[in-house]
Design a protein around this motif. Structure first.
Motif, PDB file in Angstrom:
ATOM      1  N   MET A   1       0.865  -1.140  -0.110  1.00 37.82           N
ATOM      2  CA  MET A   1      -0.092  -0.004   0.129  1.00 37.82           C
ATOM      3  C   MET A   1       0.953   1.318  -0.010  1.00 37.82           C
ATOM      4  O   MET A   1       1.876   1.297   0.669  1.00 37.82           O
ATOM      5  N   LEU A   2       0.528   2.158  -0.663  1.00 42.34           N
ATOM      6  CA  LEU A   2       1.021   3.612  -0.720  1.00 42.34           C
ATOM      7  C   LEU A   2       0.113   4.364   0.461  1.00 42.34           C
ATOM      8  O   LEU A   2      -0.959   4.545   0.043  1.00 42.34           O
ATOM      9  N   THR A   3       0.843   5.192   1.172  1.00 42.29           N
ATOM     10  CA  THR A   3       0.308   6.350   1.532  1.00 42.29           C
ATOM     11  C   THR A   3       1.019   7.735   1.185  1.00 42.29           C
ATOM     12  O   THR A   3       1.816   7.612   0.286  1.00 42.29           O
ATOM     13  N   GLY A   4       0.642   8.841   1.817  1.00 44.15           N
ATOM     14  CA  GLY A   4       1.224   9.908   1.512  1.00 44.15           C
ATOM     15  C   GLY A   4       2.864   9.938   1.580  1.00 44.15           C
ATOM     16  O   GLY A   4       3.774  10.620   1.123  1.00 44.15           O
ATOM     17  N   ASP A   5       3.181   9.175   2.860  1.00 43.14           N
ATOM     18  CA  ASP A   5       4.659   9.294   3.109  1.00 43.14           C
ATOM     19  C   ASP A   5       5.262   8.046   3.418  1.00 43.14           C
ATOM     20  O   ASP A   5       6.302   7.966   3.973  1.00 43.14           O
ATOM     21  N   ALA A   6       4.737   6.627   2.919  1.00 42.73           N
ATOM     22  CA  ALA A   6       5.495   5.621   3.222  1.00 42.73           C
ATOM     23  C   ALA A   6       4.893   4.530   2.148  1.00 42.73           C
ATOM     24  O   ALA A   6       3.693   4.917   1.655  1.00 42.73           O
ATOM     25  N   LEU A   7       5.545   3.550   2.295  1.00 47.29           N
ATOM     26  CA  LEU A   7       5.154   2.341   1.583  1.00 47.29           C
ATOM     27  C   LEU A   7       4.684   1.243   2.730  1.00 47.29           C
ATOM     28  O   LEU A   7       5.629   1.234   3.466  1.00 47.29           O
ATOM     29  N   LEU A   8       3.877   0.667   2.629  1.00 48.26           N
ATOM     30  CA  LEU A   8       3.208  -0.436   3.464  1.00 48.26           C
ATOM     31  C   LEU A   8       3.107  -1.672   2.996  1.00 48.26           C
ATOM     32  O   LEU A   8       2.709  -2.074   1.973  1.00 48.26           O
ATOM     33  N   ALA A   9       3.414  -2.831   3.711  1.00 46.87           N
ATOM     34  CA  ALA A   9       3.321  -4.158   3.539  1.00 46.87           C
ATOM     35  C   ALA A   9       2.353  -4.696   4.715  1.00 46.87           C
ATOM     36  O   ALA A   9       2.873  -4.615   5.741  1.00 46.87           O
ATOM     37  N   VAL A  10       1.179  -4.990   4.172  1.00 47.50           N
ATOM     38  CA  VAL A  10       0.278  -5.738   5.154  1.00 47.50           C
ATOM     39  C   VAL A  10       0.166  -7.052   4.643  1.00 47.50           C
ATOM     40  O   VAL A  10      -0.085  -7.582   3.653  1.00 47.50           O
ATOM     41  N   ILE A  11       0.541  -7.888   5.767  1.00 43.75           N
ATOM     42  CA  ILE A  11       0.770  -9.409   5.845  1.00 43.75           C
ATOM     43  C   ILE A  11      -0.530 -10.148   5.915  1.00 43.75           C
ATOM     44  O   ILE A  11      -1.362  -9.678   6.989  1.00 43.75           O
ATOM     45  N   GLY A  12      -1.291 -11.049   5.305  1.00 44.76           N
ATOM     46  CA  GLY A  12      -2.453 -11.505   5.170  1.00 44.76           C
ATOM     47  C   GLY A  12      -3.636 -10.701   4.903  1.00 44.76           C
ATOM     48  O   GLY A  12      -3.369  -9.669   4.108  1.00 44.76           O
ATOM     49  N   ASP A  13      -4.624 -11.246   4.938  1.00 47.70           N
ATOM     50  CA  ASP A  13      -5.937 -10.539   4.518  1.00 47.70           C
ATOM     51  C   ASP A  13      -6.854  -9.429   5.498  1.00 47.70           C
ATOM     52  O   ASP A  13      -7.588  -8.896   4.985  1.00 47.70           O
ATOM     53  N   ASP A  14      -6.046  -9.443   6.902  1.00 46.99           N
ATOM     54  CA  ASP A  14      -6.628  -8.189   7.641  1.00 46.99           C
ATOM     55  C   ASP A  14      -6.068  -7.125   7.472  1.00 46.99           C
ATOM     56  O   ASP A  14      -5.077  -6.823   7.664  1.00 46.99           O
ATOM     57  N   THR A  15      -6.615  -6.090   6.474  1.00 51.46           N
ATOM     58  CA  THR A  15      -6.362  -4.931   5.961  1.00 51.46           C
ATOM     59  C   THR A  15      -7.038  -3.843   6.962  1.00 51.46           C
ATOM     60  O   THR A  15      -7.029  -2.686   6.693  1.00 51.46           O
ATOM     61  N   ALA A  16      -7.138  -4.283   8.026  1.00 45.73           N
ATOM     62  CA  ALA A  16      -7.883  -3.054   9.097  1.00 45.73           C
ATOM     63  C   ALA A  16      -6.997  -1.981   9.387  1.00 45.73           C
ATOM     64  O   ALA A  16      -7.312  -0.762   9.638  1.00 45.73           O
ATOM     65  N   GLU A  17      -5.534  -2.524   9.296  1.00 45.16           N
ATOM     66  CA  GLU A  17      -4.851  -1.231   9.555  1.00 45.16           C
ATOM     67  C   GLU A  17      -4.435  -0.327   8.596  1.00 45.16           C
ATOM     68  O   GLU A  17      -3.445   0.619   8.670  1.00 45.16           O
ATOM     69  N   VAL A  18      -4.791  -0.523   7.383  1.00 44.76           N
ATOM     70  CA  VAL A  18      -4.870   0.315   6.186  1.00 44.76           C
ATOM     71  C   VAL A  18      -5.088   1.754   6.411  1.00 44.76           C
ATOM     72  O   VAL A  18      -6.509   1.732   6.670  1.00 44.76           O
ATOM     73  N   PRO A  19      -4.466   2.663   6.293  1.00 46.84           N
ATOM     74  CA  PRO A  19      -5.071   4.022   6.821  1.00 46.84           C
ATOM     75  C   PRO A  19      -5.842   4.354   5.396  1.00 46.84           C
ATOM     76  O   PRO A  19      -5.833   4.111   4.353  1.00 46.84           O
ATOM     77  N   PRO A  20      -6.917   5.277   5.727  1.00 47.12           N
ATOM     78  CA  PRO A  20      -7.802   5.893   4.698  1.00 47.12           C
ATOM     79  C   PRO A  20      -6.872   6.764   3.617  1.00 47.12           C
ATOM     80  O   PRO A  20      -5.879   7.204   3.830  1.00 47.12           O
ATOM     81  N   GLY A  21      -7.221   6.492   2.482  1.00 50.56           N
ATOM     82  CA  GLY A  21      -6.607   7.204   1.279  1.00 50.56           C
ATOM     83  C   GLY A  21      -5.458   6.424   0.578  1.00 50.56           C
ATOM     84  O   GLY A  21      -4.955   7.045  -0.169  1.00 50.56           O
ATOM     85  N   ALA A  22      -5.241   5.172   1.255  1.00 47.23           N
ATOM     86  CA  ALA A  22      -4.118   4.532   0.541  1.00 47.23           C
ATOM     87  C   ALA A  22      -4.480   3.911  -0.613  1.00 47.23           C
ATOM     88  O   ALA A  22      -5.823   3.768  -1.261  1.00 47.23           O
ATOM     89  N   ARG A  23      -3.424   3.594  -1.491  1.00 45.79           N
ATOM     90  CA  ARG A  23      -3.713   3.275  -2.735  1.00 45.79           C
ATOM     91  C   ARG A  23      -2.855   1.753  -2.868  1.00 45.79           C
ATOM     92  O   ARG A  23      -1.854   1.813  -2.252  1.00 45.79           O
ATOM     93  N   LEU A  24      -3.449   0.899  -3.721  1.00 41.57           N
ATOM     94  CA  LEU A  24      -2.790  -0.369  -3.770  1.00 41.57           C
ATOM     95  C   LEU A  24      -1.674  -0.358  -4.792  1.00 41.57           C
ATOM     96  O   LEU A  24      -1.653  -0.217  -6.120  1.00 41.57           O
TER      97      LEU A  24
END
Length: 305
Positions: free
Chosen positions: A186-209
């Motif tokens: 996931m891309l946010t305004g200031d970081a690249l995130l790696a979310v492990i598994g299918d629980d994406t509740a931690e993904v912040p609003p406005g993120a892009r895949l």
């Protein structure tokens, strides 16, 4: 209605005589074409006249898109496969012609010819890390098989299209298989995130895949192994999330996951600037665009020379 380039199907002898020019066009199209720096050099960037001649000797035909007579701006090669399908390879568009519809013109012309000749399916291979599969999906091709490249630490996907069939949206095909553990990038305004598994509740609003990877094997230990792999170069912030500095090319495990771990395969990648929004439950993926929706592209000018 604006006209697109004319399409020429070269007879074998003519193509052999132009093998050097075809190789040069291919090299020019592939050099510097990767959307992210740091990937292995594409094979097309080092194309040789001998390689073109070898393709011709194996039965390939060369299709050119010309902006004017004698001025090709794009090319591809078509080979009849053992199951009767037409295999499409070396799709090449000169830098100056990118975004003009030249590739679509060629692919539409190939499809028109395949439909007339009763070819059951068109098939091509695309490298996931080069962000190519979503481009072909918008041209009506659907992923049917992911597989590891044999000569590079990359992942490829075989895509197919039935001539004359309406494009299939194929949204689920980008989300990964039912087995294995997924990594959502996931891309946010200031970081690249790696979310492990299918629980994406931690993904912040406005993120892009930015993409999805799949780890197959290890069963219940897979989450832990993935966490260890990702935190070796990133910073764990939650139960399933690892944070990397901004810049997708700066995270080697995102750039080439198989180079970091052979069992971690890239399943999909979106070009920088074209990452779809994450809507809280999944990505808002782009739909394929049927040819009829692009009236500015001319596909009826196929001629053999």
């Amino acid at each position: 209605m604006a006209e697109g380039p004319d399409v020429i199907v070269l007879p074998p002898r003519t193509a052999a005589g132009l093998a050097g020019r075809i190789a040069a066009l291919t090299r020019a199209a592939y050099r510097g074409s990767d959307p992210l720096p740091g990937l292995p050099v594409p094979d097309g960037a080092t194309e040789t006249e001998a390689a073109v001649r070898a393709d011709l000797a194996s039965g390939a035909t060369v299709w050119l898109a010309e902006s004017a007579p004698g001025r090709p701006v794009a090319a591809l090669r078509v080979t009849e496969l053992p199951d009767g399908a037409w295999g499409i390879g070396r799709v090449s568009v000169l830098p100056a012609a990118r975004g003009t519809g030249a590739a679509r013109t060629l692919l539409d012309a190939v499809e028109d010819a395949a439909l007339r000749e009763g070819v059951p399916v068109l098939r091509l291979d695309a490298v996931v890390e080069r962000c190519l599969p979503p481009l072909y999906a918008r041209l009506g091709f659907a992923p049917v098989r992911h597989w590891p490249s044999g000569d590079k630490p990359l992942t490829e996907v075989t895509m197919e299209r039935r001539p004359g069939a309406p494009p299939r949206p194929g949204r689920r095909s980008w989300l990964g298989p039912g087995d294995g553990v997924r990594v959502h990038w996931m891309l946010t305004g200031d970081a690249l995130l790696a979310v492990i598994g299918d629980d994406t509740a931690e993904v912040p609003p406005g993120a892009r895949l930015a993409g999805i990877d799949v780890w197959r094997g290890d069963g219940p230990r897979a989450h832990g192994r993935l966490r260890d792999l990702l935190t070796a170069t990133g910073r764990r912030t939650g139960g399933t999330t690892v944070v990397f500095p901004p810049g997708r090319h700066a995270a080697p495990v995102h750039l080439m996951p198989r180079a970091a771990e052979p069992r971690l395969h890239a399943w999909c990648r979106f070009r920088p600037g074209a990452e779809p929004p994450w809507n809280g439950a999944g990505p808002d993926l782009p739909e394929p665009v049927p040819s009829a929706a692009r009236p500015d592209i001319r596909t009826d000018a196929v001629r053999c020379t």
